[in-house]
Design a protein around this motif. Structure first.
Motif, short mmCIF file in Angstrom:
data_model
loop_
_atom_site.label_atom_id
_atom_site.label_comp_id
_atom_site.label_asym_id
_atom_site.label_seq_id
_atom_site.Cartn_x
_atom_site.Cartn_y
_atom_site.Cartn_z
N THR A 54 0.82 -1.22 0.00
CA THR A 54 0.00 0.00 0.00
C THR A 54 0.85 1.27 0.00
OG1 THR A 54 -0.11 0.18 2.41
CG2 THR A 54 -1.79 -1.21 1.33
N GLY A 55 2.18 1.10 0.04
CA GLY A 55 3.07 2.26 0.06
C GLY A 55 3.40 2.74 1.46
N ARG A 56 2.72 2.17 2.46
CA ARG A 56 2.98 2.57 3.84
C ARG A 56 3.33 1.35 4.68
NH1 ARG A 56 -2.03 6.84 4.36
NH2 ARG A 56 -3.14 4.93 4.88
N THR A 58 6.80 2.03 4.13
CA THR A 58 8.12 2.17 3.52
C THR A 58 8.22 3.35 2.55
OG1 THR A 58 8.51 -0.20 3.79
CG2 THR A 58 9.93 0.97 2.24
N ALA A 59 7.49 3.30 1.44
CA ALA A 59 7.60 4.37 0.44
C ALA A 59 7.21 5.71 1.02
CB ALA A 59 6.74 4.03 -0.78
N ASP A 60 6.18 5.72 1.84
CA ASP A 60 5.70 6.96 2.45
C ASP A 60 6.79 7.61 3.32
OD1 ASP A 60 3.78 8.94 3.10
OD2 ASP A 60 3.22 7.85 4.91
N THR A 61 7.43 6.80 4.16
CA THR A 61 8.47 7.31 5.06
C THR A 61 9.66 7.85 4.27
OG1 THR A 61 7.82 5.74 6.79
CG2 THR A 61 10.04 6.67 6.93
N LEU A 62 10.08 7.11 3.25
CA LEU A 62 11.26 7.52 2.48
C LEU A 62 10.98 8.73 1.61
CD1 LEU A 62 12.42 3.92 1.51
CD2 LEU A 62 13.46 5.41 3.22
N ALA A 63 9.81 8.76 0.98
CA ALA A 63 9.46 9.90 0.14
C ALA A 63 9.29 11.17 0.98
CB ALA A 63 8.19 9.61 -0.65
N ALA A 64 8.71 11.02 2.17
CA ALA A 64 8.51 12.17 3.05
C ALA A 64 9.84 12.78 3.49
CB ALA A 64 7.69 11.77 4.27
N ALA A 65 10.90 11.96 3.47
CA ALA A 65 12.23 12.45 3.84
C ALA A 65 12.96 13.07 2.65
CB ALA A 65 13.05 11.30 4.42
N GLY A 66 12.29 13.16 1.51
CA GLY A 66 12.87 13.84 0.36
C GLY A 66 13.56 12.94 -0.64
N ALA A 82 -1.43 2.33 -3.25
CA ALA A 82 -0.19 3.07 -2.99
C ALA A 82 -0.14 4.38 -3.77
CB ALA A 82 1.02 2.20 -3.34
N SER A 83 -0.57 4.35 -5.01
CA SER A 83 -0.53 5.56 -5.84
C SER A 83 -1.41 6.65 -5.26
CB SER A 83 -0.99 5.22 -7.27
OG SER A 83 -0.11 4.29 -7.87
N ARG A 84 -2.52 6.27 -4.64
CA ARG A 84 -3.40 7.26 -4.03
C ARG A 84 -2.87 7.73 -2.68
NH1 ARG A 84 -7.81 5.54 -2.29
NH2 ARG A 84 -7.98 3.38 -2.95
N ARG A 85 -2.29 6.81 -1.92
CA ARG A 85 -1.90 7.14 -0.55
C ARG A 85 -0.53 7.81 -0.46
NH1 ARG A 85 -4.29 1.92 2.84
NH2 ARG A 85 -6.45 2.33 2.26
N VAL A 86 0.33 7.53 -1.43
CA VAL A 86 1.68 8.10 -1.38
C VAL A 86 1.97 8.77 -2.73
CG1 VAL A 86 4.08 7.66 -0.74
CG2 VAL A 86 2.29 6.13 0.09
N PRO A 87 1.34 9.91 -2.99
CA PRO A 87 1.53 10.56 -4.29
C PRO A 87 2.94 11.08 -4.52
CG PRO A 87 0.24 11.95 -2.80
CD PRO A 87 0.36 10.61 -2.15
N ALA A 88 3.74 11.20 -3.47
CA ALA A 88 5.11 11.68 -3.62
C ALA A 88 6.05 10.61 -4.19
CB ALA A 88 5.66 12.17 -2.28
N ALA A 89 5.60 9.36 -4.25
CA ALA A 89 6.39 8.27 -4.82
C ALA A 89 5.74 7.81 -6.13
CB ALA A 89 6.49 7.11 -3.84
#
Length: 216
Positions: A54-56, A58-66, A82-89
């Motif tokens: 779902t992107g959380r 892992t991807a959410d934490t890493l993308a939020a850190a830039g 994941a695409s909806r929940r973590v748009p920064a990745a």
């Protein structure tokens, strides 16, 4: 055989969907592993998240850190979530066993519990390819349920699955055989927040790619 495994994994995780995120959200060891990785990454690193779910978290934490994160998952339902929940990745629906992976294209690769429905030969092959996807000195995090089992039937969150894994020593050997140095590890036990769940052993390996890989 690989196609059957791919289909089975996609079907299982399509059905599980966001229930997986809720069941494993309480894993302190997973979050500690991500914190350790964040502590060694250079700013704006490029990261591949294999079995991104779902992107959380892992991807959410890493993308939020830039960091620049690409998630790959065999389940179209997971990729859509994941695409909806973590748009920064960015996320792609694909089987990691069958897609090209850019040689030395990533600063880090995360593989959290995404090998368990592959054969042992496939797991070795995938980890070796992912080690090659790292830039020299890059980081690879591997997490698994460290049991000596091969193609065993199990019910996971209400879905019938076939599971293959390695014991702890063999799993470490899988990493070192791919040209990785195991720099840190964490053993823990976690009980998913799901009806009927039982405690699971979890093993996290933090590895680094050698400057020169075997055979190079």
């Amino acid at each position: 055989m690989a196609d059957g495994h791919q289909h089975a994994a996609a079907v299982a995780f399509d059905a599980i969907g966001d229930a997986y995120e809720r069941a494993f959200a309480g894993s302190a060891a997973h979050r500690a592993s991500l914190a350790r990785l964040l502590g060694v990454l250079a700013p704006h690193s490029r990261i591949l998240d294999v079995g991104s779910g779902t992107g959380r978290p892992t991807a959410d934490t890493l993308a939020a850190a830039g960091h620049e994160v690409l998630g790959v998952d065999v389940s179209p339902v997971m990729v859509e979530l994941a695409s909806r929940r973590v748009p920064a990745a960015s996320f792609r629906q694909a089987d990691i066993r069958g897609i090209p992976v850019e040689e030395e294209g990533f600063d880090a690769v995360c593989v959290y519990f995404s090998l368990l429905q592959m054969s042992r030969e496939e797991q070795r092959s995938v980890v070796t390819r992912l080690a090659g996807a790292l830039r020299p000195g890059g980081h690879l995090v591997l997490a698994t349920v460290p049991l000596d089992v091969e193609d065993v039937g199990a019910v996971f969150m209400g879905q019938e699955v076939r599971v293959t894994s390695f014991g702890p020593e063999a799993f470490r050997a899988l990493a070192t055989g791919a040209g990785l140095v195991v720099e840190d590890e964490d053993d823990s036990v976690f009980t998913p927040a799901h009806p009927g769940a039982v405690p699971e052993p979890h093993l996290f390996l933090h590895c680094r790619r050698k400057t020169v890989r075997p055979g190079h």
